[in-house]
Every structure is written in C-alpha cells, then in structure tokens.
Design a protein around this motif. Structure first.
Motif, PDB file in Angstrom:
ATOM      1  N   ALA A  99       0.817  -1.214   0.000  1.00  0.00           N
ATOM      2  CA  ALA A  99       0.000   0.000   0.000  1.00  0.00           C
ATOM      3  C   ALA A  99       0.848   1.261   0.000  1.00  0.00           C
ATOM      4  CB  ALA A  99      -0.939   0.009   1.206  1.00  0.00           C
ATOM      5  N   VAL A 100       2.073   1.175   0.512  1.00  0.00           N
ATOM      6  CA  VAL A 100       2.950   2.354   0.573  1.00  0.00           C
ATOM      7  C   VAL A 100       4.307   2.107  -0.050  1.00  0.00           C
ATOM      8  CG1 VAL A 100       1.841   3.290   2.649  1.00  0.00           C
ATOM      9  CG2 VAL A 100       3.748   1.695   2.887  1.00  0.00           C
ATOM     10  N   ASP A 101       4.541   0.888  -0.513  1.00  0.00           N
ATOM     11  CA  ASP A 101       5.888   0.522  -0.942  1.00  0.00           C
ATOM     12  C   ASP A 101       6.386   1.364  -2.108  1.00  0.00           C
ATOM     13  OD1 ASP A 101       7.955  -1.070  -0.077  1.00  0.00           O
ATOM     14  OD2 ASP A 101       7.644  -2.585  -1.619  1.00  0.00           O
ATOM     15  N   GLY A 102       5.507   1.821  -2.972  1.00  0.00           N
ATOM     16  CA  GLY A 102       5.945   2.628  -4.109  1.00  0.00           C
ATOM     17  C   GLY A 102       6.506   3.977  -3.715  1.00  0.00           C
ATOM     18  N   LEU A 103       6.277   4.388  -2.474  1.00  0.00           N
ATOM     19  CA  LEU A 103       6.784   5.678  -2.025  1.00  0.00           C
ATOM     20  C   LEU A 103       8.297   5.661  -1.823  1.00  0.00           C
ATOM     21  CD1 LEU A 103       3.993   6.576   0.549  1.00  0.00           C
ATOM     22  CD2 LEU A 103       4.331   7.555  -1.720  1.00  0.00           C
ATOM     23  N   VAL A 104       8.867   4.480  -1.628  1.00  0.00           N
ATOM     24  CA  VAL A 104      10.315   4.327  -1.477  1.00  0.00           C
ATOM     25  C   VAL A 104      10.793   3.345  -2.544  1.00  0.00           C
ATOM     26  CG1 VAL A 104      12.203   3.677   0.050  1.00  0.00           C
ATOM     27  CG2 VAL A 104      10.133   4.716   1.006  1.00  0.00           C
ATOM     28  N   PRO A 105      11.521   3.800  -3.561  1.00  0.00           N
ATOM     29  CA  PRO A 105      11.979   2.894  -4.614  1.00  0.00           C
ATOM     30  C   PRO A 105      12.749   1.708  -4.043  1.00  0.00           C
ATOM     31  CG  PRO A 105      12.379   5.181  -5.238  1.00  0.00           C
ATOM     32  CD  PRO A 105      11.924   5.196  -3.808  1.00  0.00           C
ATOM     33  N   ALA A 106      12.571   0.547  -4.684  1.00  0.00           N
ATOM     34  CA  ALA A 106      13.157  -0.693  -4.171  1.00  0.00           C
ATOM     35  C   ALA A 106      14.673  -0.589  -4.006  1.00  0.00           C
ATOM     36  CB  ALA A 106      12.808  -1.855  -5.099  1.00  0.00           C
ATOM     37  N   LYS A 107      15.340   0.061  -4.941  1.00  0.00           N
ATOM     38  CA  LYS A 107      16.799   0.194  -4.851  1.00  0.00           C
ATOM     39  C   LYS A 107      17.193   0.982  -3.611  1.00  0.00           C
ATOM     40  CE  LYS A 107      20.851   1.837  -7.381  1.00  0.00           C
ATOM     41  NZ  LYS A 107      21.344   2.471  -8.637  1.00  0.00           N
ATOM     42  N   GLU A 108      16.440   2.043  -3.315  1.00  0.00           N
ATOM     43  CA  GLU A 108      16.740   2.846  -2.135  1.00  0.00           C
ATOM     44  C   GLU A 108      16.385   2.096  -0.855  1.00  0.00           C
ATOM     45  OE1 GLU A 108      15.126   6.755  -2.395  1.00  0.00           O
ATOM     46  OE2 GLU A 108      15.732   6.996  -4.492  1.00  0.00           O
ATOM     47  N   ALA A 109      15.304   1.333  -0.889  1.00  0.00           N
ATOM     48  CA  ALA A 109      14.908   0.566   0.296  1.00  0.00           C
ATOM     49  C   ALA A 109      15.991  -0.434   0.678  1.00  0.00           C
ATOM     50  CB  ALA A 109      13.591  -0.148   0.042  1.00  0.00           C
ATOM     51  N   ARG A 110      16.690  -0.999  -0.308  1.00  0.00           N
ATOM     52  CA  ARG A 110      17.750  -1.961  -0.005  1.00  0.00           C
ATOM     53  C   ARG A 110      18.923  -1.313   0.711  1.00  0.00           C
ATOM     54  NH1 ARG A 110      16.143  -4.054  -5.123  1.00  0.00           N
ATOM     55  NH2 ARG A 110      17.765  -2.872  -6.227  1.00  0.00           N
ATOM     56  N   ARG A 111      19.028  -0.013   0.638  1.00  0.00           N
ATOM     57  CA  ARG A 111      20.106   0.705   1.317  1.00  0.00           C
ATOM     58  C   ARG A 111      19.666   1.234   2.682  1.00  0.00           C
ATOM     59  NH1 ARG A 111      24.373   3.264  -1.778  1.00  0.00           N
ATOM     60  NH2 ARG A 111      24.722   2.102  -3.696  1.00  0.00           N
ATOM     61  N   MET A 112      18.488   0.822   3.118  1.00  0.00           N
ATOM     62  CA  MET A 112      17.971   1.213   4.427  1.00  0.00           C
ATOM     63  C   MET A 112      17.758  -0.033   5.278  1.00  0.00           C
ATOM     64  SD  MET A 112      14.865   3.820   3.480  1.00  0.00           S
ATOM     65  CE  MET A 112      14.968   5.029   2.164  1.00  0.00           C
TER      66      MET A 112
ATOM     67  N   THR B  71      10.195   5.922   6.645  1.00  0.00           N
ATOM     68  CA  THR B  71      10.152   6.802   5.474  1.00  0.00           C
ATOM     69  C   THR B  71       8.852   6.610   4.709  1.00  0.00           C
ATOM     70  OG1 THR B  71      12.571   6.714   5.337  1.00  0.00           O
ATOM     71  CG2 THR B  71      11.397   7.504   3.398  1.00  0.00           C
ATOM     72  N   ALA B  72       8.449   5.351   4.530  1.00  0.00           N
ATOM     73  CA  ALA B  72       7.211   5.076   3.799  1.00  0.00           C
ATOM     74  C   ALA B  72       6.003   5.651   4.530  1.00  0.00           C
ATOM     75  CB  ALA B  72       7.044   3.570   3.606  1.00  0.00           C
ATOM     76  N   ALA B  73       5.922   5.449   5.854  1.00  0.00           N
ATOM     77  CA  ALA B  73       4.783   5.963   6.609  1.00  0.00           C
ATOM     78  C   ALA B  73       4.761   7.489   6.623  1.00  0.00           C
ATOM     79  CB  ALA B  73       4.827   5.429   8.043  1.00  0.00           C
ATOM     80  N   ALA B  74       5.938   8.117   6.736  1.00  0.00           N
ATOM     81  CA  ALA B  74       6.008   9.580   6.746  1.00  0.00           C
ATOM     82  C   ALA B  74       5.592  10.164   5.402  1.00  0.00           C
ATOM     83  CB  ALA B  74       7.414  10.033   7.107  1.00  0.00           C
ATOM     84  N   LEU B  75       6.068   9.568   4.323  1.00  0.00           N
ATOM     85  CA  LEU B  75       5.699  10.065   2.990  1.00  0.00           C
ATOM     86  C   LEU B  75       4.214   9.835   2.717  1.00  0.00           C
ATOM     87  CD1 LEU B  75       8.819   9.023   0.877  1.00  0.00           C
ATOM     88  CD2 LEU B  75       8.292  11.248   1.896  1.00  0.00           C
ATOM     89  N   ALA B  76       3.663   8.729   3.242  1.00  0.00           N
ATOM     90  CA  ALA B  76       2.220   8.492   3.098  1.00  0.00           C
ATOM     91  C   ALA B  76       1.422   9.564   3.851  1.00  0.00           C
ATOM     92  CB  ALA B  76       1.862   7.103   3.616  1.00  0.00           C
ATOM     93  N   ALA B  77       1.890   9.932   5.041  1.00  0.00           N
ATOM     94  CA  ALA B  77       1.212  10.988   5.800  1.00  0.00           C
ATOM     95  C   ALA B  77       1.314  12.324   5.079  1.00  0.00           C
ATOM     96  CB  ALA B  77       1.834  11.092   7.194  1.00  0.00           C
ATOM     97  N   HIS B  78       2.473  12.603   4.511  1.00  0.00           N
ATOM     98  CA  HIS B  78       2.674  13.853   3.758  1.00  0.00           C
ATOM     99  C   HIS B  78       1.742  13.908   2.557  1.00  0.00           C
ATOM    100  CE1 HIS B  78       5.031  16.431   0.859  1.00  0.00           C
ATOM    101  NE2 HIS B  78       5.042  17.204   1.933  1.00  0.00           N
ATOM    102  N   ARG B  79       1.621  12.805   1.852  1.00  0.00           N
ATOM    103  CA  ARG B  79       0.696  12.729   0.712  1.00  0.00           C
ATOM    104  C   ARG B  79      -0.744  12.888   1.175  1.00  0.00           C
ATOM    105  NH1 ARG B  79       0.771   7.137  -2.451  1.00  0.00           N
ATOM    106  NH2 ARG B  79      -0.027   6.465  -0.414  1.00  0.00           N
ATOM    107  N   ASP B  80      -1.085  12.256   2.291  1.00  0.00           N
ATOM    108  CA  ASP B  80      -2.433  12.332   2.821  1.00  0.00           C
ATOM    109  C   ASP B  80      -2.800  13.766   3.217  1.00  0.00           C
ATOM    110  OD1 ASP B  80      -4.891  11.078   3.824  1.00  0.00           O
ATOM    111  OD2 ASP B  80      -4.119  11.541   5.820  1.00  0.00           O
ATOM    112  N   ALA B  81      -1.806  14.536   3.632  1.00  0.00           N
ATOM    113  CA  ALA B  81      -2.035  15.925   4.025  1.00  0.00           C
ATOM    114  C   ALA B  81      -2.109  16.873   2.838  1.00  0.00           C
ATOM    115  CB  ALA B  81      -0.928  16.385   4.970  1.00  0.00           C
ATOM    116  N   GLY B  82      -1.967  16.324   1.634  1.00  0.00           N
ATOM    117  CA  GLY B  82      -1.999  17.175   0.448  1.00  0.00           C
ATOM    118  C   GLY B  82      -0.681  17.849   0.149  1.00  0.00           C
ATOM    119  N   ALA B  83       0.416  17.267   0.658  1.00  0.00           N
ATOM    120  CA  ALA B  83       1.762  17.807   0.410  1.00  0.00           C
ATOM    121  C   ALA B  83       1.804  19.316   0.644  1.00  0.00           C
ATOM    122  CB  ALA B  83       2.232  17.468  -1.000  1.00  0.00           C
ATOM    123  N   PRO B  84       1.606  19.745   1.896  1.00  0.00           N
ATOM    124  CA  PRO B  84       1.508  21.183   2.174  1.00  0.00           C
ATOM    125  C   PRO B  84       2.736  21.962   1.702  1.00  0.00           C
ATOM    126  CG  PRO B  84       1.881  19.923   4.193  1.00  0.00           C
ATOM    127  CD  PRO B  84       1.553  18.948   3.134  1.00  0.00           C
ATOM    128  N   ALA B  85       2.474  23.096   1.051  1.00  0.00           N
ATOM    129  CA  ALA B  85       3.556  23.971   0.612  1.00  0.00           C
ATOM    130  C   ALA B  85       4.121  24.694   1.823  1.00  0.00           C
ATOM    131  CB  ALA B  85       3.042  24.973  -0.419  1.00  0.00           C
TER     132      ALA B  85
END
Length: 418
Positions: A68-81, A89-103
């Motif tokens: 459900a959130v895996d696409g937010l972190v590319p697989a290559k980058e996830a392997r380095r975490m 990172t995935a949960a934080a980016l999902a929350a940011h997207r859910d908030a409408g990516a506030p400017a």
C-alpha cells in the motif's frame, strides 16, 4: 502542573493533524489499521523469516500490506535502508501525501522521529558477516543504516526540508515524545509544518533473544494469537511487533487557511521520569499518573472530559498493574473506557506511541472504542474499564493515549476533535 508539558495553559495556538500514515501488522493504511483493531483479533504468528529454533520466544507481529505504501520508497533505495528506516520513510511520505503535500518554506518544516533501537536487522546481519568472513565482509553502509537518526535523515532529504530533523530515543515512549516535541515546535513558532512519528524493526534474532531472556515477552509459542492479553489475569508478557506511524501537524489556522482536512487536534502533552528502575515501573504508577494528569491539564481539560484511553497496555504483569494504578489515581471511580492496541498489533516499541495516537484519533472520529484482544478476565484489584469482546460506542470527545518506556520514561498525549 505534574510533568513537563508543551505549555502552561490552553492559550497557545491549537495544532491540527492534517495527514496520517502507518506501516503496521494490522495494515499499511489508517483505514486498514482501524479495521484490524475493531476486529479484535491478534496478528501475532510464528516467525518463519528468521531462524529461531534455539530461541525461547518464536512469535511476533510482522508488517502486513506493505504494498500500500511501498511505491513511495523505490526498491533500490529501500535496499540501502534498514527496515526501521524503510518503514518510517514510507509511513512519513504516506502521511505527507495524505495531508496534500503542504507547501512550506523548507527551513520552516521539521521532522521528529521516535526510535528506540536503530538498525538492528543490519547490525545482526553485518555482525554475522564479520564473524564468518572478517572485517572485509562488513558492508561499508552499515554505520549509515544502523544509526537511529537514519529515518529522520531519509525523510528530510526526500522532502527537501531543512528545518530541525530530530530523533527522540526514549524506548517505548519515543513515538509519543516525538509528537510532543513537534507540538512544542509549532506552538513556539519554530516550525510551520512538522512530520512526527516513530518507526521500529525489532524482529531480529538477537533482539528477540534479549527480550526473551529479560522475561518481558510472552512464551505462548504454541498459541501466538492468544499471547498478547493486556490487563488479563492470565497475561505473561508482550508480543514484539514492528512498523511505523506518522502524522503531519500544522497550526489549525494555517491548516484552515489552505483548506486542509483536519482529523483532529493534538491538544496536550506531558512527559515524566519515574527515576526508579531501568526495567520496572513504579508500582503505584505515580510517574505515569503525573504524565496523564499533565497532558490533560495541558489541553485545558479535566479528567472527566476524557472519553476514552488508549492504554500503554503491554500485557506484562508489572506494567499493567502500574498503569491501572495510575488510571485509578487520575480518574478515580469515573473510569473511561480503556483499549490496548498492542493486543492486536504487538508492541512496536519506539513506534508504538505514534501508531496508538493514530488509533486514538480513529476511535475519536468513529465514536467507537476498539476491543482489547484476548482480554477475558480483569486481574482482581485493577478496577478499570477495559473494552473487550466488541467495539463500544462512545460520544465524540477528547481521548488520552499513554506510552511508558524502559528507563521510566512516561509520555501522554491528548487528542480532541477540531
């Protein structure tokens, strides 16, 4: 006022929750997590992804539905975490997207992450490489993958946010403390938008061995789904979990000015230290009670205003007794309904406080308190109101969520409707 809090009165600007993101054993969206909690069934199972044949404990709660959130972190980058940073990172980016990516001006945006143990999966793996192959076998990225601040760094880099990027490390209180620090950043005008939460991955052989030898976790290896049973007379320890939870926080006026959806307000926060023992809480729950009372007062409320409590509820004998004593101290005979999310998703350690805050927000929005899984008989003498069997309808109103950690760290947060 008992404990340190975000402010001395309710006169500070209200802070809104405008985005939520989770990675949990109950699912990787707030909606899936809510469904899992309301179903009241534990997600604990035998752990087969690692070799635990020699271990005393072989069960845990693994993340489910990461796609459900895996696409937010590319697989290559996830392997380095390490997994903890990937989940965070995935949960934080999902929350940011859910908030409408506030400017927001990059320097006015902050990240606060709760984490207790850092990159244990990477540490275990690279220690094994060192043992079998010597220094040359150790991954050169190991120091960057295991540092507890890796998640905060990853999140700030991906968003380009140059304000504070902090890591709170107060064991099981870390996620709640991260939210509390974010509240203070916003109310003192030091940031305009904050991503706050926690992340953890503790389902590794060495970590499970340590907690098993500490006798902190349940040994019900043959019936894992019945192992976590907060406040139940037959409890014998918690079940380890993994995951992450993040919220986007903004001052309410700013959120309304940009037309943002608000899930509720983070209205109060307080933290205390038991100053007592590294592993054992005070038997009378005095430190926990001070944190609860402080958070309620910080929100400008009184105990009678609280509609329900998301308890720390670890399912360990001493912690549950201590928290029950604290609840009696704060609420007396007028006990609010209590639920314990760890009965369903396990103990997420540094992520627990943030995920359980999101659970409390969902309960507040749905006017329903999820049941505590496996709770069959309250331990005599506790005298608290544990919801079990089925969800319980409640009125809309403020909720309290508790997080108490090893070392005597206590944190409580109050959320309320916007």
């Amino acid at each position: 006022m008992p404990g340190s809090s975000s402010r001395g009165s309710a006169a500070q600007p209200p802070v809104a929750i405008t985005g939520m993101g989770v990675v949990t054993p109950g699912g990787c969206t707030p909606e899936e997590l809510w469904k899992a909690l309301c179903a009241g069934r534990s997600t604990a199972a035998e752990l087969t992804h690692i070799d635990l044949r020699r271990h005393r404990v072989r069960i845990g709660c693994r993340v489910r539905g990461l796609e459900a959130v895996d696409g937010l972190v590319p697989a290559k980058e996830a392997r380095r975490m390490d997994p903890f940073a990937h989940y965070g990172t995935a949960a934080a980016l999902a929350a940011h997207r859910d908030a409408g990516a506030p400017a927001v001006e990059p320097g006015r945006a902050a990240v606060v992450v709760g984490n207790a143990v850092g990159g244990r999966a990477t540490s275990d793996r690279e220690s094994a490489h060192f043992t079998t192959g010597g220094p040359a076998r150790v991954n050169p990225l190991m120091p960057l993958m295991t540092m507890p601040n890796a998640a905060a760094a990853q999140i700030s880099m991906r968003l380009g946010w140059t304000g504070p990027a902090w890591t709170a490390a107060n064991t099981c209180a870390s996620g709640a403390d991260a939210v509390g620090q974010a509240l203070m950043l916003l109310q003192t005008g030091r940031a305009d938008v904050v991503l706050a939460g926690g992340c953890e991955h503790t389902l590794t052989p060495v970590t499970l061995a340590g907690f098993g030898n500490l006798n902190a976790v349940s040994m019900r290896n043959e019936e894992p789904e019945r192992a976590s049973r907060p406040f139940d007379v037959d409890r014998d320890g918690f079940v380890m979990g993994e995951g992450a939870g993040f919220v986007v926080l903004e001052r309410l006026d700013d959120a309304r000015a940009r037309g943002a959806r608000t899930y509720g307000l983070v209205a109060g926060y307080a933290a205390t230290a038991d100053a007592h023992h590294l592993a054992m809480p005070r038997a009378d729950g005095a430190g926990a009670a001070a944190a609860m009372a402080g958070a309620i007062a910080d929100a400008g409320l009184v105990a009678e205003d609280i509609v329900h409590v998301n308890a720390h509820g670890t399912s360990t004998p001493h912690n549950d007794r201590s928290e029950a004593s604290a609840l009696r101290t704060v609420f007396g005979d007028a006990q609010p309904p209590v639920t314990a999310s760890k009965s369903v998703i396990g103990h997420l350690i540094g992520a627990a406080g943030a995920v359980e805050l999101i659970a409390a927000v969902q309960a507040m929005r749905h006017c329903e308190v999820p049941p505590t899984a496996n709770h069959e008989q309250l331990e005599p003498g506790m005298d608290i109101d544990v919801v079990h069997g089925a969800p319980r309808p409640v009125r809309s109103g403020p909720a309290l969520t508790n997080s108490f950690g090893f070392g005597g760290h206590n944190a409580s947060v109050v959320v309320m409707p916007a």
